[in-house]
Design a protein around this motif. Structure first.
Motif, mmCIF file in Angstrom:
data_model
loop_
_atom_site.group_PDB
_atom_site.id
_atom_site.type_symbol
_atom_site.label_atom_id
_atom_site.label_comp_id
_atom_site.label_asym_id
_atom_site.label_seq_id
_atom_site.Cartn_x
_atom_site.Cartn_y
_atom_site.Cartn_z
ATOM 1 N N LEU A 60 -3.689 17.634 6.829
ATOM 2 C CA LEU A 60 -3.373 16.838 5.792
ATOM 3 C C LEU A 60 -4.337 16.600 5.174
ATOM 4 C CD1 LEU A 60 -1.284 14.115 8.029
ATOM 5 C CD2 LEU A 60 -0.391 15.522 6.329
ATOM 6 N N GLU A 61 -4.281 16.136 3.803
ATOM 7 C CA GLU A 61 -5.230 16.069 2.759
ATOM 8 C C GLU A 61 -5.558 14.488 2.938
ATOM 9 O OE1 GLU A 61 -7.179 16.830 -1.706
ATOM 10 O OE2 GLU A 61 -5.273 17.904 -1.044
ATOM 11 N N THR A 62 -6.713 14.017 3.119
ATOM 12 C CA THR A 62 -7.077 12.637 3.148
ATOM 13 C C THR A 62 -8.056 12.166 2.240
ATOM 14 O OG1 THR A 62 -8.915 13.179 4.895
ATOM 15 C CG2 THR A 62 -6.773 12.804 6.131
ATOM 16 N N ILE A 63 -7.891 10.796 1.824
ATOM 17 C CA ILE A 63 -8.728 10.062 1.244
ATOM 18 C C ILE A 63 -9.319 8.983 1.991
ATOM 19 C CG2 ILE A 63 -8.688 8.542 -0.874
ATOM 20 C CD1 ILE A 63 -6.442 10.081 -2.079
ATOM 21 N N GLN A 64 -10.493 8.461 1.958
ATOM 22 C CA GLN A 64 -10.805 7.285 2.763
ATOM 23 C C GLN A 64 -10.879 5.991 1.547
ATOM 24 O OE1 GLN A 64 -14.782 7.694 4.461
ATOM 25 N NE2 GLN A 64 -14.108 9.568 5.662
ATOM 26 N N ASP A 65 -10.857 5.132 2.216
ATOM 27 C CA ASP A 65 -10.947 3.756 1.655
ATOM 28 C C ASP A 65 -12.120 3.503 0.806
ATOM 29 O OD1 ASP A 65 -8.489 3.308 3.091
ATOM 30 O OD2 ASP A 65 -9.201 1.518 4.292
ATOM 31 N N LYS A 66 -11.904 3.052 -0.341
ATOM 32 C CA LYS A 66 -13.069 2.849 -1.195
ATOM 33 C C LYS A 66 -13.726 1.618 -1.032
ATOM 34 C CE LYS A 66 -11.891 5.681 -4.986
ATOM 35 N NZ LYS A 66 -12.080 5.970 -6.499
ATOM 36 N N MET A 67 -12.946 0.814 -0.390
ATOM 37 C CA MET A 67 -13.221 -0.708 0.017
ATOM 38 C C MET A 67 -12.655 -0.703 1.721
ATOM 39 S SD MET A 67 -12.338 -2.904 -3.101
ATOM 40 C CE MET A 67 -13.493 -4.234 -2.922
ATOM 41 N N PRO A 68 -13.573 -0.139 2.540
ATOM 42 C CA PRO A 68 -13.258 -0.364 4.002
ATOM 43 C C PRO A 68 -13.154 -1.520 4.560
ATOM 44 C CG PRO A 68 -15.406 0.809 3.788
ATOM 45 C CD PRO A 68 -14.984 0.261 2.290
ATOM 46 N N ASN A 69 -12.737 -1.672 5.484
ATOM 47 C CA ASN A 69 -12.308 -3.033 6.557
ATOM 48 C C ASN A 69 -11.645 -4.241 5.766
ATOM 49 O OD1 ASN A 69 -13.751 -1.729 8.654
ATOM 50 N ND2 ASN A 69 -15.782 -2.173 7.440
ATOM 51 N N LEU A 70 -10.655 -3.846 4.846
ATOM 52 C CA LEU A 70 -10.160 -4.741 4.293
ATOM 53 C C LEU A 70 -8.456 -4.709 4.369
ATOM 54 C CD1 LEU A 70 -11.608 -5.135 0.697
ATOM 55 C CD2 LEU A 70 -11.863 -6.578 2.432
ATOM 56 N N GLY A 71 -8.142 -3.774 5.499
ATOM 57 C CA GLY A 71 -6.884 -3.670 5.567
ATOM 58 C C GLY A 71 -6.072 -3.033 4.589
ATOM 59 N N PRO A 72 -4.837 -3.200 4.647
ATOM 60 C CA PRO A 72 -4.212 -2.381 3.835
ATOM 61 C C PRO A 72 -4.255 -2.541 2.190
ATOM 62 C CG PRO A 72 -2.642 -3.282 5.352
ATOM 63 C CD PRO A 72 -3.817 -3.799 5.577
ATOM 64 N N ILE A 73 -4.630 -3.684 1.798
ATOM 65 C CA ILE A 73 -5.112 -3.796 0.549
ATOM 66 C C ILE A 73 -6.060 -3.030 0.255
ATOM 67 C CG2 ILE A 73 -6.621 -5.834 0.848
ATOM 68 C CD1 ILE A 73 -3.937 -5.391 -2.058
ATOM 69 N N GLY A 74 -7.273 -2.814 1.068
ATOM 70 C CA GLY A 74 -8.294 -1.805 0.788
ATOM 71 C C GLY A 74 -7.991 -0.529 0.509
ATOM 72 N N GLY A 75 -6.940 0.005 1.277
ATOM 73 C CA GLY A 75 -6.207 1.392 1.222
ATOM 74 C C GLY A 75 -5.599 1.624 -0.025
ATOM 75 N N LEU A 76 -4.727 0.635 -0.508
ATOM 76 C CA LEU A 76 -4.147 0.490 -1.619
ATOM 77 C C LEU A 76 -5.273 0.582 -3.053
ATOM 78 C CD1 LEU A 76 -1.378 -1.885 -1.232
ATOM 79 C CD2 LEU A 76 -1.086 0.586 -1.318
#
Length: 77
Positions: A60-76
């Motif tokens: 799978l091609e992955t992308i890391q959170d630009k704002m880690p440790n913020l939960g799903p909103i950080g991932g979005l």
């Protein structure tokens, strides 16, 4: 219409203690069930948003959170 798909698979799994996307159902990781349920005739590329490098082993091609440790909103974001 052709679009990209993004699967939010990150998370600390604080309640479960394991990465839920990597749990097996019928010998297949849950994240692959999600990917395979997407309408392939409309998807150009699929990305998995996670900081867990184990997803790379699934191809799978992955992308890391630009704002880690913020939960799903950080991932979005």
């Amino acid at each position: 219409m052709k679009i990209n798909a993004y699967i939010l698979a990150g998370g600390q799994s604080s309640r479960m203690g394991k990465d839920k996307g990597l749990l097996l159902l019928k010998n297949k990781p849950m994240v692959l069930w999600v990917r395979d349920a997407l309408p392939s005739n409309h998807i150009v590329q699929t990305f998995t948003i996670t900081s867990n490098t184990e997803y790379n082993q699934l191809g799978l091609e992955t992308i890391q959170d630009k704002m880690p440790n913020l939960g799903p909103i950080g991932g979005l974001y």
